[in-house]
Structure formats: structure tokens, C-alpha cells
Enzyme design. Structure first.
Site, PDB file in Angstrom:
ATOM      1  CG  HIS A  51      -0.084  49.619  14.061  1.00 35.91           C
ATOM      2  ND1 HIS A  51       0.611  49.750  12.864  1.00 35.91           N
ATOM      3  CD2 HIS A  51       0.642  50.294  14.989  1.00 35.91           C
ATOM      4  CE1 HIS A  51       1.693  50.481  13.088  1.00 35.91           C
ATOM      5  NE2 HIS A  51       1.733  50.824  14.355  1.00 35.91           N
ATOM      6  NE  ARG A  69       8.962  52.325  18.334  1.00 30.44           N
ATOM      7  CZ  ARG A  69       9.537  53.137  19.215  1.00 30.44           C
ATOM      8  NH1 ARG A  69      10.800  53.001  19.476  1.00 30.44           N
ATOM      9  NH2 ARG A  69       8.847  54.040  19.872  1.00 30.44           N
TER      10      ARG A  69
HETATM   11  C1  NCD Z   1       2.176  51.414  18.696  1.00 30.08           C
HETATM   12  C2  NCD Z   1       1.069  52.256  18.094  1.00 30.08           C
HETATM   13  O1  NCD Z   1       1.318  53.372  17.635  1.00 30.08           O
HETATM   14  O2  NCD Z   1      -0.038  51.749  18.081  1.00 30.08           O
HETATM   15  N1  NCD Z   1       3.461  51.872  18.405  1.00 30.08           N
HETATM   16  C3  NCD Z   1       4.037  51.559  17.216  1.00 30.08           C
HETATM   17  O3  NCD Z   1       3.515  51.827  16.154  1.00 30.08           O
HETATM   18  N2  NCD Z   1       5.190  50.882  17.271  1.00 30.08           N
HETATM   19  C4  NCD Z   1       1.956  51.145  20.140  1.00 30.08           C
HETATM   20  C5  NCD Z   1       1.893  52.316  21.076  1.00 30.08           C
HETATM   21  O4  NCD Z   1       1.886  53.470  20.668  1.00 30.08           O
HETATM   22  O5  NCD Z   1       1.838  52.044  22.280  1.00 30.08           O
END
Ligand code: NCD
Length: 306
Positions: free
Chosen positions: A129, A51
Site C-alpha cells: 500500500h 480515506r
Molecule cells: C488500510 C488498508 O486499506 O490497507 N486502510 C487505509 O488504506 N487507510 C488499513 C486497513 O484497512 O485496515
């Protein structure tokens, strides 16, 4: 020149502006289809992603720009031992903006110190994030109409889950927010967040182990995956991975307008039967990620803004 390394790099007012822009984009993306004409986004991904990387790329393409990059450390010169500092110096001459995901906490920050183009942290180890947080805020703002007066349940791997760390940092800045942390003892939120973010700001929160008990209180339930790749031993992961499974029977205890969010990917923590519940918002959330990143790229490149 600005970077986005932590969700706190944008003030509440700046975040509000970004969310309003993202909502305008969501209503009529075609209005923005040329604002990044001639601009390039580099996606520097040293860790797996679906994503985040693809929504960044879709965002830049939707804005009329183009994209280049790599999707694993193995396919970049990191495999030969190149530092992120050297990589970003070079990429600064190839692109106008860069999104970096790295397994090491702080790597995108180090890159920003050596960059002449804006650097976006697309996830650094178990740390932060911020663009997932913009996505989460946009989802809550669009579907609930507010970012204040909310009781937010955070469930699963609160220790290693960087999305949770960033979301807590961002949400404590709004009035009347309280958290219910639902996790096994071993996966509780890190002490630095408990002390420096929650206790210091007197944000109400409680820590529990049983999801069903707290379901009726929640306005938002933010589910997370147990982060296999951050565990030191396989046995602990296996013991903890299926501790929480949200299913239709547990959803019966929830408010009628509670939202279920999840940054995805999910493994077993949300049963697929929940997908058809109108309160399940995680696939909409993934779509909002494109609009949040379009708005972010526009703001950092200072293009198409009135
Ligand atoms: C998350 C991440 O990479 O921290 N995913 C994301 O970016 N949508 C959560 C995850 O990997 O569980």
C-alpha cells in the site's frame, strides 16, 4: 511514464523531494490549486475504501483537476468478468492518471503493464500500500522531524496488513531504524519480509506478543486493524480480533513524545479515550494523506514542479 506500484519505485532522494513538496503544499495548498487544470484522475476501487479513495479525489480536486471512477467491483464491468488489463486500456483513453485498489495481489502491477497513463497502487490484497506509506512517512517526517534513528513498534495484524509491509520496505532504507513487531504468533510478518527485507539488510528487530512490555522503547507505535476480510475462517478472526487494545493505561508506559499512528479504519484496537492524548496522531495522519497524494499526482503527471 512512471507508475507507483511499490514504495521502492521511488528512491530515497525522490521520496525526500516528494515529502518536501507535500510539506510545502500543507503550508499553502492554494499555491497549487490550478496545477492540474484540465487533468482527470480515475479511481478504480475493487475493494472498500474511505480515506484512500476520498483523499485521492480530494487531492485531485485541490489541484484543480477532476475525478471519475467506481468504488466497488460490483458497480464496474469486473462483475461481468472484464480483466484489469482491458479495463485499464479503456480508462487510459478517459483519464490522465489512475489509482487502483484490488483484492488480488499484483493487480495494479498487471494494469500498469497495459496502461498508457500512470497507475498508482492504492492497495493490492495483503501485499503493498505505497501511498499509505508516503502518508506515514510524511506524518513521521513532519511531526518528528526525521525518518532515521527511530524505534518503530508495529502492532496487530502484521501478516495481512499491507500498510505494515510497505512501511517496513520504505523505512529500512534510513539509518538506525529498528522494529519491534507486536503480534500473536498467527499474525507475524510474512517470511519473505523477514528474510528478504529485514535479515538481508541486517535491520534490527524483535518479535514479541505483549505490548506493555515494549511500550517504553518506542518512538512510534503503528497500530493496525485485524484484517477480517483476509481470514479464511471466522473463528480465528474472532479469537484474534481484540488481542491488542491500546488504552490510556497502556499509554502511561510510553515516551512523552511517542507518536501513535494507525492507517485507519480502527475497530477496537485503539480505545477512543486515547484520541485526546496529544501523542495520538492518526487523525492528523489521515489529513497528511491528502497532501502526500497531491504531491504524488504532481510528480507522476510532471505538473507544477520547479
Ligand atoms: C488500510 C488498508 O486499506 O490497507 N486502510 C487505509 O488504506 N487507510 C488499513 C486497513 O484497512 O485496515
Amino acid at each position: 511514464m512512471r507508475h507507483l506500484i511499490s514504495p521502492l519505485d521511488f528512491s530515497v532522494e525522490e521520496t525526500e523531494k516528494l515529502l518536501l513538496l507535500a510539506e510545502d503544499i500543507a503550508n499553502d495548498p492554494s499555491k497549487y490549486s490550478k496545477v492540474c487544470d484540465g487533468k482527470k484522475l480515475a479511481t478504480l476501487f475493487y475493494e472498500p475504501s474511505t480515506r484512500t479513495r476520498l483523499s485521492f479525489e480530494a487531492a485531485m480536486l485541490n489541484l484543480g483537476g477532476s475525478v471519475l471512477g467506481f468504488s466497488s467491483a460490483d458497480s464496474s464491468s469486473a462483475a461481468k468478468g472484464e480483466s484489469v488489463a482491458d479495463t485499464i486500456r479503456v480508462i487510459s483513453g478517459y483519464a490522465d492518471i489512475a489509482a487502483m485498489r484490488h483484492p488480488k495481489e499484483g493487480a495494479p502491477y498487471v494494469a500498469s503493464l497495459h496502461s498508457t497513463i500512470p497507475v498508482i497502487n492504492a492497495g493490492d490484497g495483503g501485499h503493498q500500500h505505497p501511498t499509505q506509506t508516503l502518508t506515514d512517512l510524511l506524518t513521521i517526517h513532519s511531526l518528528k522531524g526525521r525518518l532515521d534513528h527511530l524505534t518503530i513498534g508495529l502492532c496487530g495484524d502484521l501478516k495481512f496488513g499491507r500498510t505494515v509491509h510497505s512501511l517496513i520496505n520504505a523505512l529500512v532504507r534510513y539509518p538506525n531504524i529498528s522494529f519491534v513487531m507486536i503480534s500473536p504468533e498467527e499474525l507475524r510478518i510474512p517470511t519473505y519480509i523477514r528474510k528478504e527485507v529485514l535479515d538481508d539488510k541486517n535491520v534490527p528487530y524483535k518479535e514479541v506478543e505483549v505490548l506493555e512490555d515494549v511500550m517504553p522503547e518506542l518512538d512510534i507505535l503503528y497500530m493496525t486493524r485485524v484484517q477480517k476480510e483476509r481470514f479464511f475462517n471466522e473463528e480465528d478472526y474472532i479469537r484474534l480480533k481484540d488481542r491488542y487494545i491500546l488504552d490510556a493505561s497502556k499509554m502511561q508506559y510510553a515516551k512523552e513524545d511517542m507518536l501513535v499512528l494507525h492507517p485507519l479504519p480502527r475497530v477496537n484496537e485503539i480505545s477512543v479515550e486515547v484520541d485526546k492524548d496529544p501523542r495520538a496522531a492518526y487523525f492528523k495522519q489521515a489529513q497528511f494523506g491528502v497532501y502526500a497524494r497531491m504531491a504524488l499526482i504532481m510528480i507522476l503527471l510532471e505538473v507544477g514542479l520547479c
